[in-house]
Write a protein that holds these residues in place. Structure first.
Motif, short mmCIF file in Angstrom:
data_model
loop_
_atom_site.label_atom_id
_atom_site.label_comp_id
_atom_site.label_asym_id
_atom_site.label_seq_id
_atom_site.Cartn_x
_atom_site.Cartn_y
_atom_site.Cartn_z
N GLU A 1 6.74 -7.41 -6.33
CA GLU A 1 7.06 -5.90 -5.94
C GLU A 1 6.03 -4.98 -5.59
O GLU A 1 5.76 -4.31 -4.54
N HIS A 2 4.80 -5.12 -6.23
CA HIS A 2 3.51 -4.31 -5.92
C HIS A 2 3.02 -4.77 -4.53
O HIS A 2 2.68 -3.98 -3.77
N GLU B 1 1.66 1.69 -3.93
CA GLU B 1 2.90 1.16 -3.66
C GLU B 1 4.08 2.34 -3.28
O GLU B 1 4.70 1.95 -2.39
N GLY C 1 4.94 -3.78 -10.90
CA GLY C 1 5.72 -3.35 -9.85
C GLY C 1 6.58 -1.92 -10.24
O GLY C 1 6.27 -1.29 -11.21
N SER D 1 2.47 0.48 2.80
CA SER D 1 1.59 1.37 2.85
C SER D 1 0.50 0.99 3.88
O SER D 1 -0.07 2.34 4.62
N GLU E 1 -4.12 1.88 -11.20
CA GLU E 1 -3.32 0.73 -11.18
C GLU E 1 -2.91 0.36 -12.75
O GLU E 1 -4.08 -0.15 -13.68
N ARG F 1 6.62 2.79 0.11
CA ARG F 1 8.17 2.76 -0.08
C ARG F 1 8.63 4.22 0.43
O ARG F 1 9.57 4.54 0.92
N GLY G 1 5.87 -3.61 5.13
CA GLY G 1 5.84 -4.34 3.91
C GLY G 1 6.09 -5.83 4.03
O GLY G 1 5.64 -6.56 4.97
N GLY H 1 5.02 -3.28 -1.84
CA GLY H 1 4.88 -1.66 -1.56
C GLY H 1 3.64 -1.61 -0.97
O GLY H 1 3.53 -0.56 0.08
N VAL H 2 2.57 -2.10 -1.49
CA VAL H 2 1.22 -1.69 -0.92
C VAL H 2 1.10 -2.33 0.56
O VAL H 2 0.43 -1.52 1.37
#
Length: 322
Positions: free
Chosen positions: A79-80, A269, A262, A87, A130, A273, A92, A83-84
């Motif tokens: 999930e991380h 992240e 995540g 960005s 993080e 999103r 994604g 999202g990153v």
């Protein structure tokens, strides 16, 4: 057991056990590094010899619980990555190569920070945190740390601590375009703490597949930013350790970060999103507080940015061979 390092009111460094609301030095003047090298069973024997008393936990300042031999930081949460990546490119997704093997980078063991110790970031526009769980390795006499199996790797786990991998995202983005790094976007500070919780304490939280079912949360200036379960990792810790040891070597005192959890484990992240810098990047004076079940709370503040000497651009050369 909880193991830590601290600074007493007289400015002396202590190393030992954190027992309830007190800190108790190791018997015989042992150090955290020596205890890690001796392994978990020896640490339990040392704990049985620890005298009562010590100092009140509230009367000392906790330091980073160890000076790592090395720090490997993985990227183990799908999930991380989604999202990153968003960005960066707005779309994604996770590349197929992520699923093939756990990926990590090395960061700087010489810029480790302890609980409540402010980070001095480089001059940057997108400072981030993080939220991670890190495993601390101990010694084992039956293997030299090379090409470990999953089972051998599990025996090397001494304990766990919270890890904050401070990140300058704008510096990191430039470095990654060169297909190498991250380096200066990361190596200015890594917070560890508040102590090491030994592996046996968290063994009841392991699920059937070997993942730790622990809740992790992060707050900025007391505002909740993200939360996740550590068990959402793509690989359990023994498999990360085994991979790190492939054609290489792991030793007592090595720290291996899980990578960012995540669901808001870092700002980048959420920027991916949300399609913009919401929540905003960290600024001087911000407080980042991380809590993981069974471990405790690690708090860090953002100090003043440090302007380093300027860097000269690459020179245009002739490429002459003779």
């Amino acid at each position: 057991m909880r193991i830590g390092r601290w600074l007493d009111p007289a400015g002396r460094v202590g190393e030992g056990f954190v027992i309830d609301d007190r800190v108790v030095p190791f018997p015989d003047g042992a150090t955290v590094a020596e205890v890690l090298e001796s392994g978990l069973a020896a640490a339990h024997a040392l704990r049985a010899r620890a005298v009562s008393g010590g100092s009140a936990l509230a009367a000392v300042r906790l330091l980073a619980p160890l000076w790592p031999a090395s720090i490997r930081d993985f990227v183990a949460f799908e999930e991380h990555v989604e999202g990153v990546t968003a960005s960066i490119d707005g779309a994604g997704g996770v590349v197929p190569e992520w699923y093939e093997a756990p990926t990590f980078y090395f960061t700087n063991p010489h810029t480790v920070l302890g609980p409540d110790e402010p980070v001095a970031p480089p001059v940057c526009d997108r400072l981030d945190f993080e939220l991670e769980l890190a495993v601390v390795l101990g010694g084992a006499p039956d293997a030299d740390g090379r090409n470990l199996t999953r089972e051998e790797s599990a025996d090397r786990i001494f304990g766990y601590t919270i890890m904050n991998d401070w990140s300058a995202r704008d510096l990191q983005a430039r470095e990654m375009k060169v297909r190498l790094g991250p380096a200066k976007g990361k190596d200015f500070g890594t917070s560890l703490g508040p102590w090491i919780v030994t592996a046996d304490e968290l063994a009841p939280r392991l699920d059937a597949d070997g993942f730790l079912a622990l809740r992790a949360e992060v707050f900025v200036n007391d505002v909740p930013i993200g939360e996740d379960l550590v068990s959402n990792m793509g690989w359990p810790f023994p498999e990360l350790i085994a991979y790190a040891s492939r054609n290489s070597r792991v030793v007592a005192g090595d720290v291996l970060g899980s990578g960012t959890v995540g669901n808001g484990g870092c700002l980048a992240e959420l920027w991916g999103r949300n399609g913009g810098l919401t929540p905003p990047p960290l600024r001087e004076g911000d407080e980042v507080r991380m809590t993981i079940d069974g471990i405790g709370t690690l708090t860090g503040t953002v100090g003043a940015a440090v302007a380093a000497p300027p860097v000269a651009p690459a020179r245009s050369r002739s490429r002459a061979r003779h």
